[in-house]
Scaffold this motif. Structure first.
Motif, mmCIF file in Angstrom:
data_model
loop_
_atom_site.group_PDB
_atom_site.id
_atom_site.type_symbol
_atom_site.label_atom_id
_atom_site.label_comp_id
_atom_site.label_asym_id
_atom_site.label_seq_id
_atom_site.Cartn_x
_atom_site.Cartn_y
_atom_site.Cartn_z
ATOM 1 N N ASP A 95 0.709 -1.210 0.107
ATOM 2 C CA ASP A 95 0.074 0.048 0.160
ATOM 3 C C ASP A 95 0.956 1.379 -0.171
ATOM 4 N N SER A 96 1.994 1.148 -0.239
ATOM 5 C CA SER A 96 3.101 2.200 -0.491
ATOM 6 C C SER A 96 2.667 3.269 -1.588
ATOM 7 N N VAL A 97 3.334 4.274 -1.560
ATOM 8 C CA VAL A 97 3.278 5.354 -2.706
ATOM 9 C C VAL A 97 4.611 5.389 -3.328
ATOM 10 N N ILE A 98 4.704 5.408 -4.678
ATOM 11 C CA ILE A 98 5.965 5.880 -5.368
ATOM 12 C C ILE A 98 6.002 7.275 -5.669
ATOM 13 N N SER A 125 1.117 3.355 -18.515
ATOM 14 C CA SER A 125 0.876 4.888 -17.550
ATOM 15 C C SER A 125 0.486 4.401 -16.283
ATOM 16 N N CYS A 126 1.165 5.208 -15.416
ATOM 17 C CA CYS A 126 0.741 5.161 -13.910
ATOM 18 C C CYS A 126 -0.823 4.973 -13.563
ATOM 19 N N PRO A 127 -1.027 3.755 -12.791
ATOM 20 C CA PRO A 127 -2.635 3.238 -12.589
ATOM 21 C C PRO A 127 -3.110 4.493 -11.950
ATOM 22 N N SER A 128 -2.727 5.428 -11.031
ATOM 23 C CA SER A 128 -3.507 6.507 -10.478
ATOM 24 C C SER A 128 -3.396 7.646 -11.264
ATOM 25 N N GLY A 129 -2.804 7.855 -12.476
ATOM 26 C CA GLY A 129 -2.881 9.091 -13.163
ATOM 27 C C GLY A 129 -1.525 9.340 -14.114
ATOM 28 N N LYS A 130 -1.712 9.480 -15.383
ATOM 29 C CA LYS A 130 -0.501 9.612 -15.995
ATOM 30 C C LYS A 130 0.401 10.513 -15.458
ATOM 31 N N LEU A 131 1.697 10.364 -15.586
ATOM 32 C CA LEU A 131 2.790 11.260 -15.234
ATOM 33 C C LEU A 131 3.471 11.847 -16.415
ATOM 34 N N VAL A 132 2.487 12.680 -17.080
ATOM 35 C CA VAL A 132 2.856 13.624 -18.550
ATOM 36 C C VAL A 132 3.234 14.886 -18.058
ATOM 37 N N TYR A 133 4.413 15.456 -19.108
ATOM 38 C CA TYR A 133 4.850 16.909 -19.059
ATOM 39 C C TYR A 133 5.142 17.344 -20.482
ATOM 40 N N ASP A 134 4.534 18.592 -20.817
ATOM 41 C CA ASP A 134 4.510 18.951 -22.230
ATOM 42 C C ASP A 134 5.424 20.047 -22.268
ATOM 43 N N ARG A 135 5.804 20.372 -23.311
ATOM 44 C CA ARG A 135 6.689 21.576 -23.659
ATOM 45 C C ARG A 135 6.289 21.887 -25.012
ATOM 46 N N HIS A 136 5.981 23.371 -25.181
ATOM 47 C CA HIS A 136 5.586 23.922 -26.517
ATOM 48 C C HIS A 136 6.590 25.002 -26.967
ATOM 49 N N CYS A 153 2.912 7.975 -7.797
ATOM 50 C CA CYS A 153 2.259 6.951 -8.468
ATOM 51 C C CYS A 153 1.554 6.036 -7.365
ATOM 52 N N GLU A 154 0.354 5.801 -7.334
ATOM 53 C CA GLU A 154 -0.290 4.747 -6.451
ATOM 54 C C GLU A 154 -0.722 3.621 -7.083
ATOM 55 N N ASN A 155 -1.113 2.674 -6.151
ATOM 56 C CA ASN A 155 -1.681 1.162 -6.848
ATOM 57 C C ASN A 155 -0.662 0.389 -7.440
ATOM 58 N N LEU A 156 0.499 0.660 -7.284
ATOM 59 C CA LEU A 156 1.368 -0.382 -8.052
ATOM 60 C C LEU A 156 1.331 -1.598 -7.157
ATOM 61 N N PRO A 157 1.635 -3.047 -7.658
ATOM 62 C CA PRO A 157 1.775 -3.773 -6.842
ATOM 63 C C PRO A 157 3.113 -4.174 -6.159
ATOM 64 N N LYS A 158 3.123 -4.764 -5.128
ATOM 65 C CA LYS A 158 4.408 -4.988 -4.376
ATOM 66 C C LYS A 158 5.271 -5.990 -5.423
ATOM 67 N N GLY A 159 6.682 -5.682 -5.462
ATOM 68 C CA GLY A 159 7.439 -6.427 -6.179
ATOM 69 C C GLY A 159 8.491 -5.435 -6.906
ATOM 70 N N ASN A 160 9.334 -6.179 -8.231
ATOM 71 C CA ASN A 160 9.968 -5.370 -9.176
ATOM 72 C C ASN A 160 9.308 -4.884 -10.191
ATOM 73 N N HIS A 161 9.788 -3.448 -10.408
ATOM 74 C CA HIS A 161 9.061 -2.729 -11.382
ATOM 75 C C HIS A 161 10.123 -1.784 -12.471
#
Length: 202
Positions: A95-98, A125-136, A153-161
């Motif tokens: 249940d940790s947050v990254i 994409s991150c399950p709790s919402g996209k981590l996107v950054y735009d440049r114009h 990023c939340e809701n990632l399962p325990k283990g290697n990523h």
């Protein structure tokens, strides 16, 4: 404010007298402090604030930190996963947050062109919402700057990523489809960091 400054000077003088032995003990010091009530109240509030900050810091529990940092390579692709920008980490708690931090050099060139960089986990994409950054770029300015972005990023399962950074044209406008994107100019340093922290809002 002038009066407060004078009171503060008076307290300093009283303390100096105690240190030199000219005032007799703690009782005299307390009387001197009570005589400068405004300064005493300020000192009290500072102490209370420090205590709150200590409690806040203790509430943020860092479980693990993983990072990678290298020089280059420069990647001029307009679409796809960036070369070298990769970090594998082990998530220890279910249940940790990254917290993900990413530093790199970014550029877009063209008249009304825009690129999007996205931090993906395991190719998605991150399950709790996209981590996107735009440049114009509006007028072919060809400006290259280093920036640091962070996301949670939340809701990632325990283990290697595995984290990678992807680039592509910013969606939403046909003008952006042929944008000229560039990452990591002149082999400048880039960094990816993952901080696993305890969920403060379980």
């Amino acid at each position: 404010m002038k009066e407060t400054n004078e009171q503060f000077k008076s307290v300093k003088a009283d303390i100096a007298e105690i240190e030199s032995g000219e005032l007799n003990g703690v009782a005299e010091f307390l009387r001197a402090l009570r005589a400068n009530k405004e300064i005493a109240d300020i000192i009290l509030r500072i102490g209370q604030l420090e205590e709150k900050m200590k409690n806040f810091v203790h509430a943020i529990k860092i479980i693990n930190i993983t990072y990678t940092s290298k020089l280059g390579p420069e990647d001029g692709k307009e679409s796809g996963a960036l070369e070298g920008r990769k970090l594998t980490f082990n998530k220890h708690k279910k249940d940790s947050v990254i917290r993900i931090g990413y530093t790199d050099n970014f550029r877009v060139i063209g008249e009304r062109k825009a690129c999007r960089w996205e931090i993906k986990v395991d190719g998605k994409s991150c399950p709790s919402g996209k981590l996107v950054y735009d440049r114009h770029d509006g007028n072919n300015s060809n400006v290259r700057t280093s920036n640091h972005v962070i996301g949670y990023c939340e809701n990632l399962p325990k283990g290697n990523h595995t984290i990678k950074v992807w680039v592509g044209p910013r969606p939403g406008n046909d003008r952006y489809k042929k944008s000229n994107c560039d990452t990591g100019w002149a082999k400048s340093r880039w960094t990816l960091e993952v901080m696993e922290i305890a969920n403060m809002n379980p």
